[in-house]
Every structure is written in structure tokens, then in C-alpha cells.
Design an enzyme around this catalytic site. Structure first.
Site, mmCIF file in Angstrom:
data_model
loop_
_atom_site.group_PDB
_atom_site.id
_atom_site.type_symbol
_atom_site.label_atom_id
_atom_site.label_comp_id
_atom_site.label_asym_id
_atom_site.label_seq_id
_atom_site.Cartn_x
_atom_site.Cartn_y
_atom_site.Cartn_z
ATOM 1 N N SER A 4 0.699 -1.104 -0.110
ATOM 2 C CA SER A 4 0.049 0.128 -0.134
ATOM 3 C C SER A 4 0.835 1.146 -0.165
ATOM 4 O O SER A 4 2.017 1.301 0.451
ATOM 5 C CB SER A 4 -1.062 -0.062 1.205
ATOM 6 O OG SER A 4 -1.513 1.378 1.430
ATOM 7 N N TYR A 39 -3.999 -0.877 9.883
ATOM 8 C CA TYR A 39 -3.852 -1.021 8.326
ATOM 9 C C TYR A 39 -2.432 -0.662 8.040
ATOM 10 O O TYR A 39 -1.765 -1.027 7.244
ATOM 11 C CB TYR A 39 -4.646 -0.374 7.710
ATOM 12 C CG TYR A 39 -4.996 -0.638 6.034
ATOM 13 C CD1 TYR A 39 -5.449 -1.508 5.675
ATOM 14 C CD2 TYR A 39 -4.022 0.449 5.431
ATOM 15 C CE1 TYR A 39 -5.433 -1.761 4.084
ATOM 16 C CE2 TYR A 39 -4.023 0.144 3.928
ATOM 17 C CZ TYR A 39 -4.690 -0.982 3.350
ATOM 18 O OH TYR A 39 -4.630 -1.161 1.925
#
Length: 254
Positions: free
Chosen positions: A146, A159
Site C-alpha cells: 500500500s 492497516y
């Protein structure tokens, strides 16, 4: 002359987690277009993905699994290998996100995200590594990281931690397995047109702010990630180990 066969996945079987929609579906379709067979893994039905791959004439095997349990995920992988034959590639795409201020973040939300995004990701890599090494076969692993593998973000503590961990594990496995014929690399998607970003794209101010930072001046589409995955899964990436490819329209370069 470019040897286009170096980018072919003909005769290869690739497992893609979270293949029912969004980026995972885009990856599955790109693999199908490259001639590969897809084993799609997810919690929900993958009828749409199956239909789209059928239009391409590509093989598709849907597998339902709870990736919140690493034990169940490992059992699923071994069953898929035993039932459908050796698995040549694995794309760890499935992931979840929980949002809350750091002072309000719960342990349950921390554990849920870390279990899917990092723990299960590692143990699926381990499952492929064990089977490939025991069979003296090469293999390819692509872990989806990410932008928050590089940046902190806000209100997504677990996350950010999990996706930072994805890069670390990718590099560790590359160090251990590169000389043994297993390539382990990562793709870091930028802002992609999926269900997860629909609210952002529908907000004129937020969308304009995001687009204003992207040199490519557009949101990415799932095939942008899928085609990068095909490259890393193919013979063309033979000498790539422990790399991360940002597919972000230039976001990190800004």
C-alpha cells in the site's frame, strides 16, 4: 526484438486472494488475459469474476475461505494444491481496513486487520514455499502492499502497521528463497477505482485534492495493478527479488 513469451502465463496456475471484486478481480482478469489459470479465493461469491474470465476463455476455480484464520487459510491452500495441481504463483491481495482515531482504536479491530493483512499473508506464503521447495519447483509470490507501507496515514493504525509489515516480510522471504527459485515481490497500489474508494471519488473536494497530487491526473483502474502483477508473475521478472513496485500514477514522486 522483444520476446513477448517472457510475459506469458500460459500453463501456469495462480492463486489470487480477494478475487471477487476490485483490485483482486483486476489481477485475476490480467492473469487470464496472459494465459494463466486462476484459483480465486474469497469469502463471497465470485460469479462475476468467473463470468468475465469465461469470456476470455481462461480457466477459473473459485474457492471460498475465511482468511481471518491463518490455520483455515493454510488448509485451504493445501487442499487446492492437492485437488487442482501445483500452484505456480500466489497473489496475496485480500485485505481489510478499520478506521478510528488512535486513542479510540480497539484491540479487536487491531487483531482483525493484522490477522488478514499480515498473519494470513505470511502463512499463505509459507504454504506455497513449503510445497514448492519440497517439489523442487520454482514459484512466484506477489504481495499487495500500500501507499501506507511508506506513509503513516491517519485513523488506520492497524492497516498502516500491517502494510508496513507486508513489505518487511516480502524482503525477508526474498532473502531466504531467492536462491531457491522462488521470487517474492510486492506491488503498492495508489488510488484505484474500486468500491473501497467510491465515497472518496463521490466527494468533489476530496477527489480534487487527491487528483491534484497525482501526476498522471487520473485514478488508477484495477487492470493497472493486474498488469503489473502479470509482469512479476512472469519469466520477464526472473531477476526481481524483494522489490516493491508502486503503481500510483506518480503519487510517491510528488
Amino acid at each position: 526484438m522483444i520476446d513477448l513469451s517472457a510475459f506469458s502465463l500460459a500453463g501456469k496456475t495462480v492463486m489470487v486472494t480477494g478475487a471477487n471484486t476490485g483490485i483482486g478481480q483486476g489481477i485475476a482478469l490480467s492473469i487470464g488475459r496472459a494465459g494463466g489459470r486462476v484459483i480465486g479465493v474469497g469469502r463471497s461469491d465470485m460469479d462475476e469474476t468467473a463470468a468475465l474470465l469465461a469470456e476470455l476463455g481462461a480457466g477459473f476455480v473459485p474457492v471460498k475461505a475465511d482468511l481471518g484464520s491463518s490455520t483455515d487459510a493454510q488448509a485451504m491452500f493445501d487442499a487446492a494444491w492437492d485437488t487442482h495441481g501445483p500452484i505456480d504463483g500466489l497473489v496475496n491481495n485480500a485485505g481489510i481496513i478499520k478506521r478510528a482515531d488512535a486513542v479510540e482504536f480497539t484491540e479487536a479491530d487491531w487483531d482483525a486487520v493484522m490477522d488478514v493483512n499480515l498473519k494470513t499473508m505470511f502463512f499463505l506464503c509459507q504454504s506455497l514455499g513449503r510445497r514448492a521447495l519440497a517439489a523442487d519447483r520454482g514459484a512466484r509470490i506477489v504481495n499487495i502492499s500500500s501507499m501506507l507501507s511508506f506513509q503513516g496515514g491517519i485513523r488506520v493504525a492497524s492497516y498502516t502497521a500491517s502494510k508496513s509489515g507486508v513489505l518487511g516480510i516480502t524482503r525477508l522471504l526474498a532473502n531466504e528463497w531467492a536462491a531457491k527459485g522462488i521470487n517474492v515481490n510486492s506491488i503498492a497500489p495508489g488510488y484505484i477505482e474500486t468500491n473501497n474508494t467510491e465515497a472518496l471519488r463521490a466527494d468533489p473536494d476530496r477527489s480534487a485534492s487527491i487528483l491534484g497530487r497525482i501526476p498522471a491526473a487520473r485514478w488508477g483502474v484495477p487492470s493497472d495493478i493486474g498488469d503489473a502483477a502479470v509482469f512479476l508473475l512472469s519469466r520477464a521478472a526472473n531477476y526481481m527479488h524483494g522489490a516493491v513496485i508502486p503503481v500510483d500514477g506518480g503519487w510517491l514522486a510528488r
